[in-house]
Design a protein around this motif. Structure first.
Motif, PDB file in Angstrom:
ATOM      1  N   ASP A  27       0.912  -1.288  -0.008  1.00 30.02           N
ATOM      2  CA  ASP A  27       0.025  -0.086  -0.154  1.00 30.02           C
ATOM      3  C   ASP A  27       0.655   1.445  -0.130  1.00 30.02           C
ATOM      4  O   ASP A  27       1.905   1.219  -0.254  1.00 30.02           O
ATOM      5  CB  ASP A  27      -0.909   0.191   1.239  1.00 30.02           C
ATOM      6  CG  ASP A  27      -0.379  -0.169   2.419  1.00 30.02           C
ATOM      7  OD1 ASP A  27       0.946   0.419   2.757  1.00 30.02           O
ATOM      8  OD2 ASP A  27      -1.230  -0.507   3.349  1.00 30.02           O
ATOM      9  N   ARG A  48      -3.751   5.568   3.781  1.00 31.46           N
ATOM     10  CA  ARG A  48      -4.817   4.506   4.044  1.00 31.46           C
ATOM     11  C   ARG A  48      -4.487   3.315   4.070  1.00 31.46           C
ATOM     12  O   ARG A  48      -3.722   2.966   3.029  1.00 31.46           O
ATOM     13  CB  ARG A  48      -5.990   4.818   3.230  1.00 31.46           C
ATOM     14  CG  ARG A  48      -6.655   6.350   3.639  1.00 31.46           C
ATOM     15  CD  ARG A  48      -7.998   6.515   2.647  1.00 31.46           C
ATOM     16  NE  ARG A  48      -8.716   7.751   3.311  1.00 31.46           N
ATOM     17  CZ  ARG A  48      -9.709   7.862   4.155  1.00 31.46           C
ATOM     18  NH1 ARG A  48      -9.816   6.764   4.932  1.00 31.46           N
ATOM     19  NH2 ARG A  48      -9.926   9.084   4.439  1.00 31.46           N
ATOM     20  N   GLU A  49      -5.188   2.306   4.613  1.00 31.38           N
ATOM     21  CA  GLU A  49      -4.999   0.907   4.653  1.00 31.38           C
ATOM     22  C   GLU A  49      -5.715   0.475   3.171  1.00 31.38           C
ATOM     23  O   GLU A  49      -6.582   1.413   2.886  1.00 31.38           O
ATOM     24  CB  GLU A  49      -5.655   0.270   5.773  1.00 31.38           C
ATOM     25  CG  GLU A  49      -5.135   0.667   7.081  1.00 31.38           C
ATOM     26  CD  GLU A  49      -3.629   0.174   7.144  1.00 31.38           C
ATOM     27  OE1 GLU A  49      -3.050  -0.949   6.662  1.00 31.38           O
ATOM     28  OE2 GLU A  49      -2.733   0.817   7.799  1.00 31.38           O
ATOM     29  N   LEU A  50      -5.412  -0.738   2.663  1.00 32.62           N
ATOM     30  CA  LEU A  50      -6.199  -1.046   1.431  1.00 32.62           C
ATOM     31  C   LEU A  50      -7.555  -1.146   1.509  1.00 32.62           C
ATOM     32  O   LEU A  50      -8.458  -1.151   0.658  1.00 32.62           O
ATOM     33  CB  LEU A  50      -5.529  -2.218   0.904  1.00 32.62           C
ATOM     34  CG  LEU A  50      -4.370  -2.042   0.017  1.00 32.62           C
ATOM     35  CD1 LEU A  50      -3.661  -3.493  -0.409  1.00 32.62           C
ATOM     36  CD2 LEU A  50      -4.437  -1.163  -0.841  1.00 32.62           C
ATOM     37  N   ASP A  51      -8.312  -1.221   2.630  1.00 26.22           N
ATOM     38  CA  ASP A  51      -9.547  -1.335   2.731  1.00 26.22           C
ATOM     39  C   ASP A  51     -10.327  -0.073   2.986  1.00 26.22           C
ATOM     40  O   ASP A  51     -11.532   0.120   3.185  1.00 26.22           O
ATOM     41  CB  ASP A  51     -10.151  -2.283   4.081  1.00 26.22           C
ATOM     42  CG  ASP A  51      -9.527  -1.700   5.385  1.00 26.22           C
ATOM     43  OD1 ASP A  51      -8.939  -0.740   5.463  1.00 26.22           O
ATOM     44  OD2 ASP A  51      -9.995  -2.317   6.352  1.00 26.22           O
ATOM     45  N   THR A  53      -9.643   2.289   5.454  1.00 23.31           N
ATOM     46  CA  THR A  53      -9.651   2.714   6.381  1.00 23.31           C
ATOM     47  C   THR A  53      -8.133   3.459   6.998  1.00 23.31           C
ATOM     48  O   THR A  53      -7.371   3.321   6.314  1.00 23.31           O
ATOM     49  CB  THR A  53     -10.035   1.897   7.579  1.00 23.31           C
ATOM     50  OG1 THR A  53      -9.109   0.735   7.759  1.00 23.31           O
ATOM     51  CG2 THR A  53     -11.159   1.165   7.259  1.00 23.31           C
ATOM     52  N   GLU A  66      -5.985   2.926  -2.891  1.00 23.97           N
ATOM     53  CA  GLU A  66      -5.536   2.490  -4.211  1.00 23.97           C
ATOM     54  C   GLU A  66      -4.620   3.770  -4.925  1.00 23.97           C
ATOM     55  O   GLU A  66      -3.604   3.488  -5.505  1.00 23.97           O
ATOM     56  CB  GLU A  66      -6.668   2.081  -5.229  1.00 23.97           C
ATOM     57  CG  GLU A  66      -7.352   0.780  -4.671  1.00 23.97           C
ATOM     58  CD  GLU A  66      -8.401   1.259  -3.617  1.00 23.97           C
ATOM     59  OE1 GLU A  66      -8.612   2.389  -3.221  1.00 23.97           O
ATOM     60  OE2 GLU A  66      -8.833   0.066  -3.077  1.00 23.97           O
TER      61      GLU A  66
END
Length: 143
Positions: A27, A48-51, A53, A66
């Motif tokens: 990420d 940010r985390e890939l989800d 959050t 992304e």
């Protein structure tokens, strides 16, 4: 063989300068897998985390996970595919990195410079893909 395995599984000691030829990215703040063994978590920044959050207590940039990941890949080199676990495969020039010590687990927190794009940590902040994490920035100066 055992010492080579320990280098792969252990963080690079703080203050040590090392080379990282990037092969995979997870990420926007890492990890970055290095052909030489270490896994890097970029020092002093948070993405940010890939989800989508942000971890509690971490700075939370507006950029999507992304967008941050793809920006990091572009700063490092060229995207060459997607690994079987979802990592983005990348090929690019060797980075010169300075360890900040452990980045959690077997990751090395590091400040990295690309001969192609300059200071990677600063570029991620300048582009808005990550935020400075003052707690870990430690007076780093961007060129």
């Amino acid at each position: 063989m055992i010492s080579a395995l320990l280098m792969i599984l252990s963080p690079v000691p703080a203050g040590q300068v090392f080379t990282c030829t990037p092969t995979h990215v997870w990420d926007g703040d890492g990890p970055i897998w290095c052909e030489e063994g270490p896994r890097i978590r970029l020092s002093g920044i948070a993405a940010r985390e890939l989800d989508g959050t942000c971890s509690p207590g971490h700075p939370c940039p507006a950029a999507s996970a992304e967008a941050a990941r793809d920006a990091l890949v572009n700063l490092l080199g060229t995207r060459t595919g997607v690994g079987r676990h979802g990592h983005i495969l990348v090929t690019g020039p060797a980075l010169t990195c300075r360890s900040d010590g452990s980045g959690g687990g077997d990751r090395t927190a590091a400040w990295c410079v690309s001969p192609r794009t300059g200071d990677i940590n600063c570029a991620m902040v300048r582009g808005g893909w990550a935020l400075r994490w003052e707690r870990f920035w430690r007076g780093h100066r961007c060129p």
